[in-house]
Design a protein around this motif. Structure first.
Motif, short mmCIF file in Angstrom:
data_model
loop_
_atom_site.label_atom_id
_atom_site.label_comp_id
_atom_site.label_asym_id
_atom_site.label_seq_id
_atom_site.Cartn_x
_atom_site.Cartn_y
_atom_site.Cartn_z
N LEU A 1 41.99 43.15 31.94
CA LEU A 1 41.35 42.66 30.72
C LEU A 1 41.60 43.54 29.51
N GLY A 2 42.57 44.44 29.59
CA GLY A 2 42.85 45.34 28.48
C GLY A 2 42.08 46.64 28.61
N ASP A 3 40.75 46.55 28.67
CA ASP A 3 39.94 47.75 28.87
C ASP A 3 39.01 47.59 30.08
N GLY A 4 39.43 46.75 31.01
CA GLY A 4 38.66 46.54 32.22
C GLY A 4 39.43 45.69 33.20
N ILE A 5 38.81 45.44 34.36
CA ILE A 5 39.47 44.68 35.42
C ILE A 5 38.47 43.70 36.03
N MET A 6 38.94 42.50 36.33
CA MET A 6 38.15 41.54 37.10
C MET A 6 38.71 41.51 38.52
N ALA B 1 32.32 37.78 45.99
CA ALA B 1 31.68 38.63 44.99
C ALA B 1 32.69 38.91 43.88
N ILE B 2 32.29 38.69 42.64
CA ILE B 2 33.17 38.88 41.49
C ILE B 2 32.70 40.11 40.71
N MET B 3 33.59 41.05 40.51
CA MET B 3 33.27 42.29 39.80
C MET B 3 34.01 42.35 38.46
N PHE B 4 33.29 42.75 37.43
CA PHE B 4 33.91 43.07 36.14
C PHE B 4 33.66 44.54 35.83
N THR B 5 34.70 45.24 35.39
CA THR B 5 34.53 46.60 34.88
C THR B 5 34.90 46.60 33.40
N ASP B 6 34.30 47.52 32.65
CA ASP B 6 34.57 47.61 31.22
C ASP B 6 34.52 49.07 30.79
N MET B 7 35.58 49.54 30.13
CA MET B 7 35.60 50.88 29.59
C MET B 7 34.77 50.91 28.31
N HIS C 1 42.15 55.32 33.84
CA HIS C 1 41.10 54.35 34.17
C HIS C 1 41.61 53.32 35.18
N ASP C 2 42.77 52.74 34.91
CA ASP C 2 43.34 51.72 35.80
C ASP C 2 43.63 52.29 37.19
N ALA C 3 44.17 53.50 37.23
CA ALA C 3 44.54 54.11 38.51
C ALA C 3 43.31 54.34 39.39
N ILE C 4 42.23 54.85 38.78
CA ILE C 4 41.01 55.12 39.55
C ILE C 4 40.44 53.82 40.11
N ILE C 5 40.34 52.81 39.27
CA ILE C 5 39.75 51.53 39.72
C ILE C 5 40.63 50.88 40.79
#
Length: 268
Positions: free
Chosen positions: A155-160, A108-114, A136-140
């Motif tokens: 990703l700068g403002d998100g994480i894969m 499963a691949i997840m993307f998050t975006d602020m 943001h990074d710490a919570i994720i």
């Protein structure tokens, strides 16, 4: 030498059968200057993926052909560090020679975006925006650790991230949104995140490792609303036997994909 990952459709083969084929590859590989590093076998989807260090695709195929005749359906060049990040290992488990590997390569691949990160930087300035990004990074990352997700890329403002268990990916996404909701109650500057999740195998139509799964997850994240989670039908179906509820969230034709994608939103 280059590293390749190949895909075999093994409808009539068991984990024990595939283990025997792997041992035959190891017996022949030195003749061609090839090294079969490991493999993944998925009993549910009847697929096997072999990781091989070889001079070129043709030579890798020759080993399979001579060892047992079961040549790969597809083969792509991969980066070893990316394989380890997505799949968790790049060599046989310690007991592989005596215990057949029965481990899926389905992820499963997840993307998050602020949401609104660019406007936030303009409005608050670089220093404050960086403080929020660190929060943001710490919570994720705490949630990823809790659910054994592997961070693939910032990703700068998100994480894969990648998960070997789709229900864990969904549970992680729900916890992420709950943590941000709690954070926002006590913060003068709220952080809103959207999340998209898709699932697939490492070698499909594209020439990139998890190429279509990554692209689909990114597109799903792009269309999600602030504070929302959207998942594909593949993710919903992979959560059938667990205590998770999903509501239909419409259908979309996503950029780069011709087919219409049915989407769902997990209850949180």
């Amino acid at each position: 030498m280059p590293i390749f990952l190949d895909r075999h459709d093994v409808v009539e083969y068991s984990a024990e059968d595939v283990a025997k084929l792997h041992l035959k590859d190891l017996e022949v590989q030195d003749k061609y200057g090839v090294k079969f590093l490991t493999y993944w076998y998925d009993a549910e989807r009847r697929t096997t993926f072999c990781l091989v260090d070889a001079p070129d695709k043709e030579t890798a195929a020759k080993v399979h052909a001579e060892a047992h005749g079961h040549v790969a359906n597809q083969l792509i060049a991969v980066d070893l560090s990316a394989v380890e990040a997505f799949l968790g290992r790049i060599q046989d488990p310690p007991l592989a020679r005596t215990v057949p590997i029965n481990e899926s390569a389905f992820r499963a691949i997840m993307f998050t975006d602020m949401v609104g990160s660019t406007e936030m930087t303009v409005r608050l300035g670089d220093t404050k925006a960086m403080e929020l990004l660190r929060a943001h990074d710490a919570i994720i990352r705490r949630c990823l650790e809790h659910y054994r997700g592997s961070e693939i890329k910032h990703l700068g403002d998100g994480i894969m991230a990648s998960f070997d268990d789709a229900p864990a990916a969904v549970a992680c996404a729900i916890e992420i949104q709950e943590k941000f909701a709690s954070y926002n109650k006590n913060s003068g500057t709220p952080i809103h995140v959207r999340i998209g999740i898709h699932a697939g195998e490492p070698v499909e139509e594209d020439d990139d490792l998890f190429g279509s799964a990554v692209q689909m997850a990114a597109r799903i994240c792009d269309i999600a609303q602030a504070d929302a989670i959207l998942v594909s039908r593949e993710v919903r179906d992979a959560c059938t036997n667990v205590d998770l509820e999903f509501a239909p969230a419409g259908s979309e034709t996503l950029k780069g994909f011709s087919e219409t994608i049915v989407l769902f939103s997990p209850a949180h």
